[in-house]
Design a protein around this motif. Structure first.
Motif, mmCIF file in Angstrom:
data_model
loop_
_atom_site.group_PDB
_atom_site.id
_atom_site.type_symbol
_atom_site.label_atom_id
_atom_site.label_comp_id
_atom_site.label_asym_id
_atom_site.label_seq_id
_atom_site.Cartn_x
_atom_site.Cartn_y
_atom_site.Cartn_z
ATOM 1 N N ARG A 784 68.999 34.188 73.924
ATOM 2 C CA ARG A 784 70.362 35.270 73.499
ATOM 3 C C ARG A 784 70.325 36.738 73.546
ATOM 4 O O ARG A 784 69.978 36.876 74.927
ATOM 5 C CB ARG A 784 70.624 35.794 71.112
ATOM 6 N N TYR A 785 71.917 37.008 74.051
ATOM 7 C CA TYR A 785 72.504 37.977 74.092
ATOM 8 C C TYR A 785 73.537 38.744 73.273
ATOM 9 O O TYR A 785 73.509 38.366 71.775
ATOM 10 C CB TYR A 785 73.207 38.107 75.398
ATOM 11 N N ILE A 786 73.355 40.014 73.467
ATOM 12 C CA ILE A 786 74.863 41.067 73.038
ATOM 13 C C ILE A 786 75.774 41.169 73.542
ATOM 14 O O ILE A 786 76.352 41.202 74.814
ATOM 15 C CB ILE A 786 73.605 42.524 72.598
ATOM 16 N N VAL A 787 76.590 41.219 73.119
ATOM 17 C CA VAL A 787 77.856 40.882 73.314
ATOM 18 C C VAL A 787 78.939 42.902 71.876
ATOM 19 O O VAL A 787 78.581 42.772 70.728
ATOM 20 C CB VAL A 787 78.891 40.065 72.538
ATOM 21 N N CYS A 788 79.947 42.541 72.363
ATOM 22 C CA CYS A 788 81.098 43.708 71.765
ATOM 23 C C CYS A 788 82.963 43.059 71.826
ATOM 24 O O CYS A 788 82.280 43.325 73.283
ATOM 25 C CB CYS A 788 81.427 45.134 71.867
ATOM 26 N N VAL A 789 83.791 43.602 71.704
ATOM 27 C CA VAL A 789 85.166 42.973 72.556
ATOM 28 C C VAL A 789 84.791 44.108 73.517
ATOM 29 O O VAL A 789 85.155 45.631 72.669
ATOM 30 C CB VAL A 789 86.464 42.977 71.425
ATOM 31 N N ARG A 790 85.937 44.361 74.002
ATOM 32 C CA ARG A 790 86.162 45.320 75.416
ATOM 33 C C ARG A 790 86.218 46.129 74.592
ATOM 34 O O ARG A 790 87.555 47.362 75.320
ATOM 35 C CB ARG A 790 86.882 44.849 76.700
ATOM 36 N N VAL A 791 87.814 45.745 73.790
ATOM 37 C CA VAL A 791 89.070 46.740 73.821
ATOM 38 C C VAL A 791 88.830 46.927 71.597
ATOM 39 O O VAL A 791 89.016 45.733 71.454
ATOM 40 C CB VAL A 791 90.480 46.177 74.045
ATOM 41 N N THR A 792 88.658 47.327 71.048
ATOM 42 C CA THR A 792 88.168 47.464 69.985
ATOM 43 C C THR A 792 88.521 49.188 69.557
ATOM 44 O O THR A 792 88.019 50.007 69.604
ATOM 45 C CB THR A 792 86.994 47.223 69.722
ATOM 46 N N LYS A 793 88.702 48.727 68.232
ATOM 47 C CA LYS A 793 88.795 50.159 67.198
ATOM 48 C C LYS A 793 87.565 50.726 66.972
ATOM 49 O O LYS A 793 87.397 51.373 65.879
ATOM 50 C CB LYS A 793 90.237 49.989 65.674
ATOM 51 N N ILE A 796 81.231 47.306 66.579
ATOM 52 C CA ILE A 796 80.989 45.903 66.355
ATOM 53 C C ILE A 796 79.978 44.600 67.488
ATOM 54 O O ILE A 796 81.002 44.207 67.650
ATOM 55 C CB ILE A 796 82.257 44.589 65.530
ATOM 56 N N PHE A 797 78.897 45.012 67.508
ATOM 57 C CA PHE A 797 77.840 44.470 68.151
ATOM 58 C C PHE A 797 77.214 43.135 66.780
ATOM 59 O O PHE A 797 77.409 42.832 66.064
ATOM 60 C CB PHE A 797 77.235 45.146 68.377
ATOM 61 N N ASP A 798 76.831 42.428 68.307
ATOM 62 C CA ASP A 798 76.129 40.956 67.664
ATOM 63 C C ASP A 798 75.894 40.680 68.085
ATOM 64 O O ASP A 798 76.189 40.190 70.061
ATOM 65 C CB ASP A 798 77.329 40.210 66.865
ATOM 66 N N PHE A 799 74.303 39.259 68.210
ATOM 67 C CA PHE A 799 73.700 38.314 69.179
ATOM 68 C C PHE A 799 74.519 37.107 69.480
ATOM 69 O O PHE A 799 75.439 36.233 68.329
ATOM 70 C CB PHE A 799 72.909 38.303 68.073
ATOM 71 N N VAL A 800 75.040 36.323 70.502
ATOM 72 C CA VAL A 800 74.905 35.488 70.777
ATOM 73 C C VAL A 800 74.187 34.240 71.836
ATOM 74 O O VAL A 800 73.932 34.866 72.557
ATOM 75 C CB VAL A 800 76.351 35.450 72.362
ATOM 76 N N THR A 890 86.252 37.802 57.770
ATOM 77 C CA THR A 890 85.408 37.951 59.096
ATOM 78 C C THR A 890 85.148 39.191 59.434
ATOM 79 O O THR A 890 85.213 39.798 58.276
ATOM 80 C CB THR A 890 87.384 37.856 60.165
ATOM 81 N N LEU A 891 84.700 39.262 60.736
ATOM 82 C CA LEU A 891 83.818 40.659 60.993
ATOM 83 C C LEU A 891 85.028 41.944 60.546
ATOM 84 O O LEU A 891 84.950 43.147 60.576
ATOM 85 C CB LEU A 891 82.686 40.209 62.042
ATOM 86 N N ARG A 892 85.561 41.018 61.732
ATOM 87 C CA ARG A 892 86.695 42.054 61.343
ATOM 88 C C ARG A 892 88.062 43.015 59.829
ATOM 89 O O ARG A 892 88.158 44.076 59.750
ATOM 90 C CB ARG A 892 88.371 41.808 61.684
ATOM 91 N N GLU A 893 87.667 41.962 59.146
ATOM 92 C CA GLU A 893 88.079 42.205 57.754
ATOM 93 C C GLU A 893 87.120 42.817 57.335
ATOM 94 O O GLU A 893 87.261 43.625 56.430
ATOM 95 C CB GLU A 893 88.301 41.110 57.071
ATOM 96 N N LEU A 894 85.482 42.446 56.895
ATOM 97 C CA LEU A 894 84.535 43.290 56.903
ATOM 98 C C LEU A 894 84.973 44.541 57.013
ATOM 99 O O LEU A 894 84.539 45.756 56.532
ATOM 100 C CB LEU A 894 83.291 42.533 57.643
#
Length: 972
Positions: A784-793, A796-800, A890-894
Motif C-alpha cells: 500500500r502507499y499514501i495519497v492525497c488529492v494534489r489540488v485540495t482545500k 485528506i490523506f489515505d492508504f491505497v 464521502t470523505l469530502r462530505e465528512l
C-alpha cells in the motif's frame, strides 16, 4: 406591498417630527425604518446598533451606527448634514466590516438616504432617495425587505454603462458582418469611437443636445444620407473654423487625433434605428455612462478567442481602486492634509500637475481614466483647502487654473490598435468631466463663487480642443519597447499561465521573450514580467500597483517577481493575497502595491476566502508584508532538504489522452473474458474517486503499455486498437503543429533551441504521456502507499493498494507505515503545505519540490512518541470509515462537516493525532508551528551542508517497520 407603502408613509410622518439629532434619535429612527419594511424591529431582524469595527491602524475601535450582515451598513448623520462629506467614513467602515461584509451602505441624515454599492461603483451613490419619497421609491431599498429582493436603482452607472457598451458592440458586429459588404474592422472601430465621443459630447454639453438623434431621424424619416449627415458632423468636429450657419452651428472644434481621419459609412435602416430609434444608443444618457468601465465596449467588440489570446479581462472600478488608491491617492492625500501654508499647497499643486502615470498594459484605458479622475480630485482637495485658508480675492489670484491635471500626464502601452484608440478617447473625456466636477465642488461652501462665475473665471480651462495623445498612448509591446518615464505605474497585465503561453502567443514570441528577459524563470506566469519591469522602471521613492494571477506569490513566479522586488529595495505597502476576479475570467488574482524604497507604518494585507465572489474577506495590519503575501510566518525562504529530495513523493500518472482510460464496468467485463489483460489494464484512482465516492473505489481503468514495445503492445489487440484509432492520429496532428511552430522560430533564429515535446510522444505513441516509472517501482515494492488529492482545500490523506495506479490528480507518498501517515495527516504538515504550496484558483496544490522537499521531519522521536503517532493515525482512519459507512458520507462530505461549529467525533481524533505529532517533534502546545518548522528546516539544511546525517521522511532508522504497519487501504 400596499401595507409596506402605508407603513412607509407613517414612517415618513414620524421622521418629520424628529429634530434629527444624530446621538439622541438615530437609533429609534433605524428601528422604525426596519418596522416600516415589515420587521418587528432592527433587533428582531438580526441587525446590530453601534457595531464595533476595528480601525485600519489597529489602534482602536470605531462604531458603525447599524450593521445587518450581509445586507446593510447604515451610518446616520444629523439633519442637514452634507452626506458627501461623510463618504470616506462610511467606506472605511464597510471596508473593515469583515467577514461577511454587507453588500449595501446607506448614509442618512434623516431627510435623505444615499445608497452605495461599492462593489459596483465607488464615490457616487447608486441612488438617492428622500425620506418623503421613500413610500414610492422603496424598491431602491428592496434589500431591507424580510425576504430580500434585488433593488432597483436610478443611478446605477454600471448598469447604464453595460447597456450602452452592449448595444454599441452590437452595432460594431452589424457593420463588420454585413452580408456581401462588410465594413473593414479598423474603419468600423474608428467610426464607433467617433460616434461614442459625439454621444458623450451631447450629454455633457460639448455639442448641442440631440445632435445625433436629429441627424439619424432625418435619415430615417426623410431618406437623407447618413454618409453625408453623420460624416458631416465628424468633419465639422475636426474643423477649427466653426460653422456660420446650417445644422452644425454650435459644434466646436474637437481635433485630438480621433477626428483626423473621417471615413463616413452609409448606414442601413436597421443600423440607424439601433442608433437613433426609440430606446436606441443615442437616447441613452451618456453623461451617466462611466468611462472607468466603458472598456466593456472594448472587451465585447473583440472575438472571445482574440480576447483570450491577449489575456484581457474586464476590470471593475472598485478593483481599479485597489491599485489607484494605495499607489496614487492615499500618499498624495497625506501630503495635502499635512500642508499648513498657502505656499506649501501651491507647491504641491505644481508637483501634482507634473506627476506622470503609466499603465504598460493599458487596454481601453480604465486604469488611466480612474487615475486621472482621482488626481483631479486631489487637485480639488488642494483647491478646497486653499479656498478655506485665504480670501476669495487671493484664491482667485493664486488659482490660475481650475483643473491643473492634463491628459498628457498619462501614458500607456498596448499591443491592440483599437484598445489604444479607445484609451485615448477615455482620457479625452476625463478632462471635461473633471472640469465639471471641479466647478461643482468649488461653487459650494465658503466663498463668493458660483458655477457661473467659476465657468467665466476659468474659461482658459476649456476641455476643447481635445488633446492629441498619440505620443502618450502607444501601440507597442511592453515586453520589448522602452517604457515612458513615470512617477507611478499601475495596471492589470495579461494573465496567460506559463502552461498556455506558447499556445497563445506562439513559439517564436515565447523564444524572443525569454531571450530578451533571461532573468525571469521560464516557468513563471506572464504577468511576472510586468512586475519585474515595473520595478526596474521605478525611480527611488516612486510607486507601482499591479494586478496579477495569485501564483505571483508562489514558487518560480514569486522568485522572479515579488522576491526580486523586496530584495531590491522594494516595500509592499498594501496587497490582496488572493481574490476572485469578477467577470468572465475564471481566475483568482493577487494585487500588490509597492514603493521603491522604505515606508514606515503598518501595511494592510487582504484575503478573500473561498471560491465564490460573495464570500467573506479578512485582513491584517502588518509591519511587513512578505513576498508570499502571507498572514502567517513567512516560510518561503525555507530550503530543500537533501534527505527529503531523495524521498518517495511523486505525482501520479498522466495518460495524455482520454483513450487510455476505460470505464470500470467495461474494463472488468473485458478482464473476465481475457484475464491476461490484467497486466496492462489496471484500476486507476483519480482525486474525485478518493474524496467524492462513498467507498473511494476507482471508477475507471488505465491502459498501461509502459515499457512494452509496439509489437508486445499489439499482443493485447482489443486495447491496442483503441489506442491506435484515437491516440495515434491526435499525436500525429500535434507533431505537425509543433513542426510548423518550430519552422517559424528557426526561420527567424536558425540557432534557436526548439521544442520536440510532441515528437517524443509520437515515438512511443502507444504509451501514456508520463507513466512515472520511478513512482510505479516504489509503489510496487509495497502492498500500500499514501495519497492525497494534489489540488485540495482539506487535509485528506489515505492508504491505497499498490494494485491501483494513481492518477496525476494525486500526490503519491510511497510509504506504508502508520507513523509516516500520521505525520502527513497532521496539522503541522498541513500548515506547511498551505504556506508553501502553489494554488489552482484558491485551492492549495501539493507540489513535492516546494512542500515535501523542504518539510522537516522529527529528528529524535522516542519509541513511545512514534507509537503514539502511529496508533492515533490508525484510530483516526478507523473512525473515518465508521462515520462514512454509518452516515453514507464521502470523505469530502465528512471533512466539510468538520468546518461547522460544535462537537464532532472526528475533531477529537484529529486533535489527538496532532498532539501526538507535536510530541514527536518535542514541540510545546503554545509554540508557533511555522516558526518551529522554519527554524528546524534551517538547522537541518546547515547540518547537511556540514556533512552530518539527518532524519528524513518516513519511519526513522532502527524502528521495526512491521510494528507500525497495518493493512487497511483502498482496494480495487
Amino acid at each position: 406591498m400596499s401595507q409596506i407603502v402605508d407603513d412607509l408613509k407613517a414612517f415618513r410622518d414620524y421622521a418629520a417630527t424628529l429634530d434629527g439629532d444624530e446621538k439622541g434619535e438615530a437609533q429609534v429612527f433605524c428601528d422604525r425604518l426596519f418596522i416600516a419594511f415589515g420587521h418587528k424591529g432592527y433587533k428582531e431582524a438580526g441587525a446590530s446598533l453601534e457595531y464595533r469595527i476595528k480601525k485600519q491602524s489597529a489602534k482602536g475601535t470605531s462604531f458603525a451606527d447599524l450593521i445587518w450582515k450581509p445586507r446593510l451598513l447604515l451610518e446616520m448623520k444629523k439633519r442637514g448634514a452634507k452626506l458627501e462629506l461623510h463618504y470616506q467614513q462610511a467606506f472605511d467602515y464597510w471596508l473593515n466590516a469583515v467577514p461577511n461584509r454587507p453588500r449595501y451602505v446607506i448614509l442618512c441624515n434623516f431627510d435623505e438616504f444615499w445608497i452605495y454599492d461599492f462593489d459596483k461603483q465607488l464615490f457616487e451613490p447608486v441612488d438617492r432617495v428622500s425620506t418623503a419619497d421613500l413610500h414610492s421609491r422603496y424598491t431602491a431599498m428592496n434589500f431591507l425587505l424580510p425576504v430580500e429582493k434585488a433593488p432597483i436603482f436610478n443611478n446605477d452607472r454600471e448598469d447604464v454603462s453595460r447597456q450602452a457598451a452592449t448595444e454599441t458592440a452590437e452595432l460594431f458586429r452589424l457593420l463588420t458582418r454585413r452580408p456581401g459588404d462588410p465594413v473593414p474592422r479598423v474603419e468600423a472601430q474608428r467610426y464607433l469611437l467617433q460616434l461614442v465621443v459625439s454621444m458623450f459630447a451631447e450629454d455633457i454639453d460639448m455639442i448641442p443636445a440631440g445632435t445625433i438623434t436629429s441627424l439619424v431621424r432625418d435619415c430615417l424619416d426623410k431618406g437623407l444620407s447618413s454618409y453625408d449627415l453623420i460624416g458631416g458632423l465628424f468633419r465639422q468636429m475636426n474643423d477649427p473654423i466653426p460653422a456660420k450657419g446650417g445644422r452644425y452651428v454650435g459644434v466646436p472644434y474637437f481635433n485630438g487625433g480621433l477626428f483626423a481621419e473621417i471615413l463616413p459609412i452609409e448606414l442601413t435602416k436597421f443600423e440607424l434605428e439601433l442608433i437613433g430609434g426609440e430606446g436606441g444608443i443615442a437616447s441613452k444618457n451618456w453623461s451617466r455612462v462611466n468611462p472607468a468601465i466603458f472598456g466593456t465596449l472594448f472587451q465585447q467588440s473583440m472575438d472571445t478567442a482574440e480576447r483570450h489570446k491577449h489575456g484581457r479581462h474586464f476590470t471593475s472600478e472598485a478593483d481599479i481602486q485597489r491599485v489607484v488608491g494605495p499607489t496614487i491617492v492615499r500618499p498624495w492625500q497625506k501630503r495635502i492634509d499635512a500642508a499648513k501654508t498657502m505656499q506649501e499647497l501651491l507647491a504641491l499643486r505644481k508637483e501634482l500637475s507634473a506627476f506622470r502615470v503609466l499603465d504598460p498594459a493599458c487596454g481601453s484605458g480604465n486604469f488611466l481614466y480612474v487615475a486621472f479622475r482621482e488626481m483631479a480630485r486631489l487637485d480639488i482637495r488642494i483647491m478646497l483647502r486653499l479656498k478655506d485658508m485665504v480670501s476669495a480675492v487671493e484664491f482667485e489670484k493664486q488659482s490660475t487654473l481650475l483643473n491643473s491635471i492634463n491628459p498628457r500626464q498619462f501614458f500607456g502601452i498596448d499591443n491592440d490598435s483599437f484598445g489604444v484608440e479607445l484609451a485615448k478617447v477615455t482620457l479625452m473625456l476625463a478632462k471635461k468631466l473633471a472640469l465639471n466636477e471641479a466647478i461643482d465642488a468649488l461653487s459650494e461652501g465658503k466663498g463668493e463663487f458660483t458655477k457661473g462665475t467659476l465657468e467665466f473665471s476659468f474659461h482658459g480651462d476649456d476641455a476643447l480642443p481635445l488633446d492629441n495623445l498619440d505620443e502618450n498612448i502607444l501601440l507597442g509591446d511592453a515586453m520589448f519597447d522602452t517604457w515612458p518615464e513615470a512617477d507611478a505605474i499601475v495596471g492589470n497585465p495579461p494573465y496567460q499561465s506559463k502552461n498556455k503561453l506558447q499556445e497563445e502567443v506562439g513559439a517564436l514570441y515565447l523564444h524572443n521573450l525569454r531571450e530578451r528577459h533571461p532573468e525571469v524563470d521560464g516557468r513563471s506566469d506572464f504577468c511576472v514580467y510586468w512586475y519585474r519591469l515595473a520595478h526596474d522602471n521605478l525611480k527611488h521613492g516612486h510607486r507601482a500597483g499591479l494586478v496579477g494571477t495569485n501564483t505571483i506569490r508562489q514558487n518560480y513566479s514569486r522568485v522572479s517577481g515579488l522576491d526580486y522586488i523586496v530584495e531590491n529595495k522594494g516595500t509592499i505597502t498594501e496587497a490582496v493575497s488572493s481574490m476572485i476576479w469578477p467577470g468572465s475570467a475564471v481566475v483568482h488574482v493577487s494585487i500588490v502595491n509597492w514603493i521603491k524604497g522604505e515606508e514606515s507604518g503598518l501595511k494592510r494585507l487582504y484575503l478573500q476566502e473561498g471560491n465564490r465572489i460573495d464570500e467573506g474577506w479578512r485582513h491584517a495590519d502588518l509591519d511587513r508584508i512578505p513576498s508570499s503575501l502571507s498572514f502567517s510566518q513567512d516560510v518561503t525562504k525555507a530550503a530543500a532538504i537533501e534527505a527529503n529530495a531523495a524521498g518517495h513523493c511523486y505525482q501520479g500518472q498522466t495518460p495524455g489522452h482520454k483513450a487510455f482510460l476505460v470505464e470500470a464496468n467495461a474494463a472488468r467485463e473485458l478482464l473476465k473474458q481475457k484475464p491476461e489483460y490484467g497486466k496492462v489494464l489496471k484500476p486507476y484512482l483519480i482525486g474525485d474517486d478518493l474524496v467524492g465516492e462513498i467507498n473511494s473505489k476507482p471508477t475507471r481503468y488505465i491502459i498501461d503499455f509502459n515499457g512494452l514495445s509496439i509489437l508486445k503492445a499489439k499482443s493485447y489487440p482489443d486495447l491496442f486498437q483503441r489506442v491506435e484509432n484515437h491516440v495515434l492520429p491526435d499525436r500525429e496532428e500535434a507533431v505537425e503543429d509543433e513542426e510548423k511552430r518550430n519552422a517559424l522560430v528557426l526561420k527567424a533564429k536558425p540557432k534557436a533551441k526548439v521544442n520536440h515535446h510532441h515528437a517524443n510522444f509520437l515515438k512511443y505513441w502507444w504509451r501514456m504521456s508520463y507513466a512515472r516509472d520511478a513512482m510505479m517501482r516504489a509503489v510496487a515494492a509495497r502492498k500500500r502507499y499514501i495519497v492525497c488529492v494534489r489540488v485540495t482545500k482539506r487535509p485528506i490523506f489515505d492508504f491505497v493498494s499498490s494494485a491501483i495506479s494513481p492518477s496525476d490528480a494525486l500526490t503519491v507518498f510511497a510509504y506504508d507505515d502508520d507513523y509516516t501517515f500520521g505525520i502527513l495527516q497532521s496539522d503541522l504538515h498541513w500548515s506547511w503545505f498551505v504556506e508553501r504550496c502553489s494554488t489552482m484558483k484558491a485551492d492549495p496544490r501539493y507540489t513535492s519540490n516546494t512542500v515535501f522537499d523542504s518539510f522537516p521531519w522529527p529528528q529524535a522521536p522516542t519509541k513511545a512518541a512514534v507509537k503514539d503517532v502511529a496508533q492515533s493515525a490508525v484510530a483516526l482512519r478507523e473512525l473515518r470509515r465508521e462515520l462514512m459507512e454509518e452516515h453514507r458520507l464521502t470523505l469530502r462530505e465528512l471533512y466539510r462537516s468538520l468546518e461547522l461549529p460544535g462537537a464532532h467525533p472526528l475533531k477529537d481524533a484529529t486533535a489527538a493525532l496532532d498532539a501526538a505529532v507535536r510530541k514527536a517533534y518535542g514541540m510545546g502546545k503554545k509554540v508557533n508551528p511555522l516558526q518551529f518548522l522554519l527554524k528546524l528546516n534551517e538547522e537541518l539544511v546547515d547540518l547537511e551542508a556540514a556533512g552530518h546525517p539527518i532524519v528524513g521522511p518516513g519511519l526513522p532508522a532502527g524502528f521495526n517497520a512491521g510494528a507500525y504497519r497495518t493493512s487497511d487501504c483502498i482496494s480495487p
